[in-house]
Scaffold this active site. Structure first.
Site, PDB file in Angstrom:
ATOM      1  CG  ASP A  78      -2.140  -0.905   1.014  1.00  0.00           C
ATOM      2  OD1 ASP A  78      -2.407  -1.298  -0.136  1.00  0.00           O
ATOM      3  OD2 ASP A  78      -2.813  -1.227   2.012  1.00  0.00           O
ATOM      4  N   GLY A  79       2.021   1.205   0.669  1.00  0.00           N
ATOM      5  CA  GLY A  79       2.916   2.365   0.672  1.00  0.00           C
ATOM      6  C   GLY A  79       3.391   2.710  -0.720  1.00  0.00           C
ATOM      7  NE  ARG A 163       4.490  19.726  27.340  1.00  0.00           N
ATOM      8  CZ  ARG A 163       4.703  21.041  27.261  1.00  0.00           C
ATOM      9  NH1 ARG A 163       5.862  21.488  26.817  1.00  0.00           N
ATOM     10  NH2 ARG A 163       3.775  21.879  27.629  1.00  0.00           N
ATOM     11  CG  ASP A 182      -1.309  10.397  22.213  1.00  0.00           C
ATOM     12  OD1 ASP A 182      -0.965  11.224  23.084  1.00  0.00           O
ATOM     13  OD2 ASP A 182      -1.225   9.170  22.384  1.00  0.00           O
ATOM     14  CB  SER A 198      -4.498   1.926  13.786  1.00  0.00           C
ATOM     15  OG  SER A 198      -4.119   1.068  12.736  1.00  0.00           O
TER      16      SER A 198
END
EC number: 2.7.1.23
Length: 322
Positions: A78-79, A163, A182, A198
């Site tokens: 896929d990349g 952080r 995140d 994901s």
């Protein structure tokens, strides 16, 4: 008139190099002209020596414009297909992926079907499917500072691992929620089985016209994935509470730093990505195959001849008899 076929391969992998040489030879033997990037031809010659010297290889964008190629065959995972989509952006060139990687959601065939894939191209035995892409615009301090695009997703992520980043999400000019997290993924239906999946987002069938927004590890009561109208404007702003830096990634390939106060707007692109399709496999079947989902015990739809009428139908039938 010579038919030209763009050939793109992951030249860092031996199996992809061997596959590229095989495909180039087959195309030439069928009277088609293989076209490759100059750097890829150099990489192939370095690995396999003089095997290509007898083939009339054309160099893309020097001997043959990309827009003049009939189809692009992509050998890799896929990349590789995402890299190819970036390369042919604006050329109106459909891509046929042959999966040499792992999952290969975007590929049309597997390595065992290499010969068949060449024959499909020779016979022009494929249809062209249009996949939605994203247009990505970046603003800071009221100034437009960058543009990009994505087939799978645009993700805003924290730059510092230790952080969180404070973001506020917006749909169609209205704020929805703010939280520390995140990051946030904004995806197409095609990208719903990639990073967004994901992060806990929904799987969206490719023919569904929609956009998806998925927060990543958000510290908030409301941090559910959102599915919006395809014509919506999704936006994310980096808040200035803790002076956190963010990073914008498009398909995990193109990135831009996002200082506090940055704003990223994502919309459906006017230019879709074209995929050459041969198999008319239902997406549900592809989903099961690629993710190796358990389906043991499935009995299938009930034969209409063996179905019991619903209560409403039964009552209607009885009333008719009276």
């Amino acid at each position: 008139m010579t038919r030209e076929i763009l050939l793109l391969a992951h030249t860092g992998r031996r199996d992809a190099v061997e596959a590229a040489v095989t495909v180039a030879e087959r195309l030439h033997s069928e009277g088609l002209r293989p076209v490759m990037l100059e750097r890829d031809i150099a990489s192939l010659n370095h690995v396999i020596g003089d095997r290509l010297r007898g083939l009339p290889m054309a160099v893309a964008d020097r001997d043959v414009p990309l827009a003049d190629c009939e189809v692009g065959m992509v050998l890799g995972g896929d990349g590789s297909i995402l890299r190819a989509a970036d390369l042919v952006r604006g050329a109106g060139l459909p891509l046929m992926g042959v999966n040499l990687g792992h999952v290969g959601f975007l590929a049309e065939s597997e390595r065992t079907e290499l010969d068949a894939s060449v024959q499909w191209v020779v016979d022009q035995n494929y249809t062209v499917e249009r996949r939605m892409a994203l247009d990505v615009q970046v603003w800071h301090a009221g100034r437009h500072v960058g543009s990009s695009w994505a087939l799978n997703e645009a993700s805003i992520e924290k730059q510092s691992r230790e952080r969180m980043i404070d973001l506020i999400i917006e749909i169609d000019g209205r704020p929805v929620s703010a939280f520390g997290c995140d990051g946030v993924v904004m995806a197409t239906p095609t990208g719903s089985t990639a990073y967004a999946f994901s992060a806990g987002g929904p799987v969206v069938w490719p023919e569904v016209q929609a956009l998806v927004m998925v927060p990543i590890s958000a510290h908030a009561l409301f941090s559910r994935p959102l599915v919006t109208d395809p014509d919506s404007i999704m936006a994310v702003e980096v808040l200035q509470r803790e002076d956190e830096q963010g990073v914008l990634w498009c398909d995990g390939r193109r990135f831009m730093e996002l200082p506090p106060g940055s704003r990223v707007e994502v919309t459906r692109s006017a230019e879709p990505v074209l995929l050459a399709r041969v198999h008319q496999t239902p997406f549900s079947e592809r989903l099961v195959d690629k993710f190796n989902l358990p389906t043991t015990g499935w009995r299938g739809p009930v034969d209409p001849a063996n179905q019991v009428p619903s209560p409403d139908a039964f009552h209607h039938e009885e009333a008719t008899k009276r």
